[in-house]
Design a protein around this motif. Structure first.
Motif, short mmCIF file in Angstrom:
data_model
loop_
_atom_site.label_atom_id
_atom_site.label_comp_id
_atom_site.label_asym_id
_atom_site.label_seq_id
_atom_site.Cartn_x
_atom_site.Cartn_y
_atom_site.Cartn_z
N GLU A 189 -0.18 -5.44 8.16
CA GLU A 189 0.42 -4.68 9.26
C GLU A 189 -0.38 -3.40 9.55
O GLU A 189 -0.55 -3.02 10.70
N VAL A 190 -0.89 -2.78 8.50
CA VAL A 190 -1.71 -1.58 8.67
C VAL A 190 -2.98 -1.94 9.44
O VAL A 190 -3.36 -1.24 10.40
N ASP A 191 -3.63 -3.03 9.06
CA ASP A 191 -4.84 -3.46 9.76
C ASP A 191 -4.55 -3.79 11.22
O ASP A 191 -5.35 -3.48 12.10
N ALA A 192 -3.41 -4.40 11.47
CA ALA A 192 -3.02 -4.73 12.85
C ALA A 192 -2.84 -3.46 13.66
O ALA A 192 -3.24 -3.41 14.83
N LEU A 193 -2.26 -2.43 13.07
CA LEU A 193 -2.10 -1.16 13.76
C LEU A 193 -3.45 -0.56 14.11
O LEU A 193 -3.65 -0.06 15.21
N LEU A 194 -4.39 -0.64 13.18
CA LEU A 194 -5.72 -0.10 13.43
C LEU A 194 -6.43 -0.84 14.56
O LEU A 194 -7.18 -0.23 15.32
N LYS A 195 -6.20 -2.14 14.67
CA LYS A 195 -6.86 -2.95 15.69
C LYS A 195 -6.17 -2.86 17.04
O LYS A 195 -6.77 -3.14 18.07
N ASP A 196 -4.90 -2.46 17.02
CA ASP A 196 -4.11 -2.39 18.25
C ASP A 196 -4.60 -1.25 19.14
O ASP A 196 -4.77 -0.13 18.69
N ASP A 197 -4.80 -1.54 20.39
CA ASP A 197 -5.26 -0.51 21.34
C ASP A 197 -4.28 0.62 21.46
O ASP A 197 -4.67 1.76 21.74
N THR A 198 -3.00 0.35 21.25
CA THR A 198 -2.00 1.41 21.40
C THR A 198 -2.03 2.38 20.22
O THR A 198 -1.47 3.45 20.31
N ALA A 199 -2.75 2.05 19.17
CA ALA A 199 -2.83 2.96 18.03
C ALA A 199 -3.49 4.26 18.43
O ALA A 199 -3.20 5.32 17.87
N HIS A 244 9.82 5.21 -3.46
CA HIS A 244 8.56 5.32 -2.73
C HIS A 244 8.48 4.21 -1.69
O HIS A 244 9.12 3.17 -1.83
N TYR A 245 7.67 4.43 -0.67
CA TYR A 245 7.50 3.41 0.36
C TYR A 245 6.20 2.66 0.13
O TYR A 245 5.19 3.24 -0.27
N ARG A 246 6.24 1.36 0.42
CA ARG A 246 5.05 0.51 0.33
C ARG A 246 4.88 -0.21 1.66
O ARG A 246 5.84 -0.75 2.23
N PHE A 247 3.64 -0.21 2.15
CA PHE A 247 3.31 -0.79 3.44
C PHE A 247 2.48 -2.05 3.25
O PHE A 247 1.69 -2.16 2.32
N ASP A 248 2.66 -3.00 4.16
CA ASP A 248 1.92 -4.26 4.15
C ASP A 248 0.51 -4.01 4.71
O ASP A 248 0.38 -3.57 5.85
N PRO A 249 -0.54 -4.30 3.93
CA PRO A 249 -1.91 -4.07 4.40
C PRO A 249 -2.24 -4.82 5.70
O PRO A 249 -2.99 -4.33 6.53
N MET A 271 0.84 -1.18 0.00
CA MET A 271 0.00 0.00 0.00
C MET A 271 0.89 1.24 0.00
O MET A 271 1.93 1.26 0.66
N SER A 272 0.44 2.26 -0.67
CA SER A 272 1.18 3.52 -0.70
C SER A 272 0.94 4.29 0.60
O SER A 272 0.03 3.99 1.38
N THR A 273 1.76 5.31 0.81
CA THR A 273 1.61 6.17 1.98
C THR A 273 0.22 6.79 2.00
O THR A 273 -0.46 6.80 3.03
N ARG A 274 -0.24 7.27 0.86
CA ARG A 274 -1.55 7.91 0.79
C ARG A 274 -2.68 6.91 1.07
O ARG A 274 -3.64 7.24 1.77
N ALA A 275 -2.55 5.69 0.56
CA ALA A 275 -3.58 4.67 0.80
C ALA A 275 -3.66 4.33 2.29
O ALA A 275 -4.76 4.16 2.83
N VAL A 276 -2.51 4.24 2.95
CA VAL A 276 -2.51 3.97 4.39
C VAL A 276 -3.16 5.13 5.13
O VAL A 276 -3.99 4.93 6.03
#
Length: 59
Positions: A42-52, A35-40, A1-6
């Motif tokens: 990992e992004v979903d895990a960040l969203l679900k993480d309480d520390t987010a 450009h940077y690409r992020f693993d979807p 995923m791109s920075t903007r998509a994240v």
């Protein structure tokens, strides 16, 4: 995923995603074009993480 998509998925700015990457909250791979690409997953895990919620959102 791109920075903007994240950023859109998380409801934050591109700059916030960059800050998360620099702080180690998200890892990314760099493309040959620089450009940077992020693993979807990992992004979903960040969203679900309480520390987010503790991650400061840039306005």
């Amino acid at each position: 995923m791109s920075t903007r998509a994240v950023a859109r998925r998380c409801g934050v700015t591109d700059e916030t995603v960059r800050d998360w990457r620099k702080a180690g909250k998200l890892s990314a791979k760099r493309t040959p074009g620089g450009h940077y690409r992020f693993d979807p997953v990992e992004v979903d895990a960040l969203l679900k993480d309480d520390t987010a919620a503790d991650v400061e959102v840039a306005v």
